[in-house]
Design an enzyme around this catalytic site. Sequence first.
Site, PDB file in Angstrom:
ATOM      1  N   HIS A   1       0.867  -1.186   0.000  1.00 41.95           N
ATOM      2  CA  HIS A   1       0.000   0.000   0.000  1.00 41.95           C
ATOM      3  C   HIS A   1       0.896   1.226   0.000  1.00 41.95           C
ATOM      4  O   HIS A   1       2.096   1.127   0.225  1.00 41.95           O
ATOM      5  CB  HIS A   1      -0.926  -0.005   1.220  1.00 41.95           C
ATOM      6  CG  HIS A   1      -0.228  -0.204   2.526  1.00 41.95           C
ATOM      7  ND1 HIS A   1       0.200  -1.450   2.949  1.00 41.95           N
ATOM      8  CD2 HIS A   1       0.145   0.657   3.487  1.00 41.95           C
ATOM      9  CE1 HIS A   1       0.792  -1.329   4.121  1.00 41.95           C
ATOM     10  NE2 HIS A   1       0.789  -0.051   4.473  1.00 41.95           N
ATOM     11  N   THR A   2       0.311   2.349  -0.286  1.00 39.79           N
ATOM     12  CA  THR A   2       1.075   3.587  -0.252  1.00 39.79           C
ATOM     13  C   THR A   2       0.185   4.711   0.256  1.00 39.79           C
ATOM     14  O   THR A   2      -0.907   4.468   0.776  1.00 39.79           O
ATOM     15  CB  THR A   2       1.735   3.896  -1.616  1.00 39.79           C
ATOM     16  OG1 THR A   2       2.698   4.928  -1.427  1.00 39.79           O
ATOM     17  CG2 THR A   2       0.728   4.269  -2.681  1.00 39.79           C
TER      18      THR A   2
END
Length: 156
Positions: A67-68
């Site tokens: 994820h970011t």
Amino acid sequence: MISQLVQKDLINLEGKGETKQELLKNLAETLFKKGYVNDGFAKAILEREEEFPTGLQLEKTAVAIPHTYSEYVKKPFIYVVKLANPVTFIQMGTSDVEVDVHFVVVLGISEPKNQTGLLVELMNVFQQEAFIEALQNGQTEEEIYNLFATAKMEEE
């Protein structure tokens, strides 16, 4: 929260990539084409994976939860990918322990305050033997979607 974020059009039973970099680029491209992320997502998810590895060795399989940051997410999602062949990721919380990942669950969080709760919920369902067994045995996108859409936290 899982059930609210899993998307029918984001179940992929044939994820491909020789390396985690190639795999994450492929997944980011799909998310971009479907309108879930902006064009900086691919670079950002690769950078964040290097800084904070997301591989998770479970008892019977291994998953990665890349994820970011929320600024790259247009609309929130969970993208569930079963890999055609395992891809090596680094174990969460380490810098050098490799795990051969069979499933990737890409998170697209638009509200940063929700990220920790979602990760806790995912970790909980990944600890459930019945959930992992159903995930490994799922043959269709519909089965995998329904598994995540009905996932429930187990009480300690």
